[in-house]
Design a protein around this motif. Structure first.
Motif, PDB file in Angstrom:
ATOM      1  N   ALA A 117       0.822  -1.218   0.000  1.00 44.80           N
ATOM      2  CA  ALA A 117       0.000   0.000   0.000  1.00 44.80           C
ATOM      3  C   ALA A 117       0.849   1.257   0.000  1.00 44.80           C
ATOM      4  CB  ALA A 117      -0.937  -0.006   1.205  1.00 44.80           C
ATOM      5  N   THR A 118       2.014   1.189   0.665  1.00 47.01           N
ATOM      6  CA  THR A 118       2.872   2.367   0.774  1.00 47.01           C
ATOM      7  C   THR A 118       3.991   2.366  -0.269  1.00 47.01           C
ATOM      8  OG1 THR A 118       4.236   1.251   2.443  1.00 47.01           O
ATOM      9  CG2 THR A 118       2.395   2.617   3.234  1.00 47.01           C
ATOM     10  N   ARG A 119       3.959   1.365  -1.165  1.00 42.43           N
ATOM     11  CA  ARG A 119       4.969   1.211  -2.221  1.00 42.43           C
ATOM     12  C   ARG A 119       6.385   1.103  -1.658  1.00 42.43           C
ATOM     13  NH1 ARG A 119       2.800   5.089  -7.213  1.00 42.43           N
ATOM     14  NH2 ARG A 119       0.708   4.168  -7.301  1.00 42.43           N
ATOM     15  N   ALA A 120       6.461   0.459  -0.509  1.00 42.70           N
ATOM     16  CA  ALA A 120       7.768   0.165   0.082  1.00 42.70           C
ATOM     17  C   ALA A 120       8.315  -1.116  -0.542  1.00 42.70           C
ATOM     18  CB  ALA A 120       7.629   0.017   1.589  1.00 42.70           C
ATOM     19  N   ASP A 121       9.545  -1.445  -0.241  1.00 44.50           N
ATOM     20  CA  ASP A 121      10.153  -2.677  -0.724  1.00 44.50           C
ATOM     21  C   ASP A 121       9.542  -3.836   0.056  1.00 44.50           C
ATOM     22  OD1 ASP A 121      11.906  -4.948  -1.018  1.00 44.50           O
ATOM     23  OD2 ASP A 121      13.443  -3.600  -1.789  1.00 44.50           O
TER      24      ASP A 121
END
Length: 362
Positions: A226-230
């Motif tokens: 959702a947060t476009r983290a790795d």
């Protein structure tokens, strides 16, 4: 019984299914289908409370349950949804002991969700724990049986309402052989419930906290997306896992044998592993990982393939040519690392006589 615990909501089901799939090491049944069944029960008004071991006193009766069979069959042969409930009721009639709570035989895959679905139907709580901390292919491979659970009575039930009860049974290995043979006749998948256990035994032999562990892992995956983290990086941290290999699946050999899905997956390395080749032995679950013919990890430690970018766990029935994967490893719980446990769930128990677990443990 105390009112401690956590009520599972619909919003928990996707994270739980993802976490169970990671812990399932490729097996335990397809978690997406288990999630859908449980979601419909919750939408219909069912409420299931996940409770810690301390919520019950020593007089409580607990039944462990889950599906038995090959994961690939579980995708092709959709469950009716009450197979384990019929097996549970058969044992309650046989023993005269009503269930006070349920616990998962294995937290991995759909079997991590199965007790929640059955508890929703039976109006029971589910203990926050299980008997494997992962998934294994055979009935005897639980910490319950390893540390003294009675081999009988036990029961299996199919989607047509057929129930077979095993009583008496002399060893846990005999129970596996009998239950597997009946499951094959039931179409390759069935619901199973094993002999009742007391809470004093559960506190000694079960792996605690694995339902909340699966939730924690799944929530990390969902949040990272959702947060476009790795996602892979987040998963490794939250699951306390090790990155073992990255690459693309180049071949999969899979067959049904003796009621199991067995085979091998081949992976061509990329990135830091470019030029290397990995292979993973499968018996429902991922058993051994080799990189360029050197053992990198083996049972009972957890070996899992996830899609490299999304962190989506790839169960063994869904592994296919061309998938970009990361192979991660998690150390097994200490209850699975004793000499007593390794006799049942170590490499030698699966026929890998030349692999020493202590040499390759994560």
């Amino acid at each position: 019984m105390s009112e401690w615990g956590y009520v599972i909501g619909e919003e928990d089901l996707l994270p739980l299914s993802l976490g169970c799939a990671v812990l399932g090491t490729g097996g335990g049944g397809n978690p997406y289908l288990g999630m859908l069944r449980t979601r419909e029960l919750i939408r219909a008004g069912a409420q299931v409370r996940i409770i810690p071991f301390d919520a019950l006193d020593d007089t409580a009766t607990v039944y462990a349950l889950g599906s038995i069979g090959a994961p690939v069959v579980g995708v092709e042969k959709i469950k009716r949804g009450d197979e384990c409930l019929h097996a549970l009721r058969a044992l309650e009639r046989t023993t005269g002991r009503r269930a006070d709570a349920l616990i998962s035989e294995e937290i991995g895959g759909s079997n991590g969700i199965e007790p929640i679905a059955i508890a929703a139907q039976a109006g029971l709580p589910v203990l926050d724990g299980d008997g494997m901390g992962r998934a294994f292919p055979e009935v005897q491979m639980t910490t319950f049986f390893i540390y003294g659970q009675a081999c009988s009575p036990a029961a299996v039930a199919d989607d047509k309402g057929n129930v077979v009860t095993f009583d008496p049974v002399d060893t846990m290995y005999r129970l596996e052989a009998l239950a597997r043979a009946v499951t094959v006749q039931m179409g390759g998948s069935a619901g199973m419930c094993t002999a009742p256990m007391g809470m004093a035994f559960i506190r000694r032999a079960a792996l605690p906290g694995t339902v909340t562990q699966a939730l924690r892992i799944g929530r990390a995956i969902v949040d990272a997306r959702a947060t476009r983290a790795d996602v892979l990086e987040r998963l490794l941290v939250v699951a306390d896992a090790t990155l073992l290999f990255t690459g693309r699946v180049t071949a999969v050999v899979r067959e049904m044998k003796g009621g199991f899905s067995v085979g091998m997956a081949m992976i061509a390395g990329n990135g830091a592993y470019a030029g290397c080749t990995a292979r993973i032995a499968i018996q429902n679950e991922n058993l051994v990982l080799w990189v360029d013919d050197a053992v990198m990890a083996c049972v009972p430690d957890l070996i899992m393939m996830v899609e490299h970018e999304t962190g989506e766990p790839i169960t063994t029935e869904l592994v296919k040519y061309g998938l970009p994967v990361a192979v991660i490893g998690l150390p097994a719980h200490d209850l699975l690392r004793t000499a007593q446990a390794l006799d049942v769930v170590g490499p030698q128990a699966f026929g890998y006589a030349g692999i020493d677990y202590d040499t390759h443990r994560l």
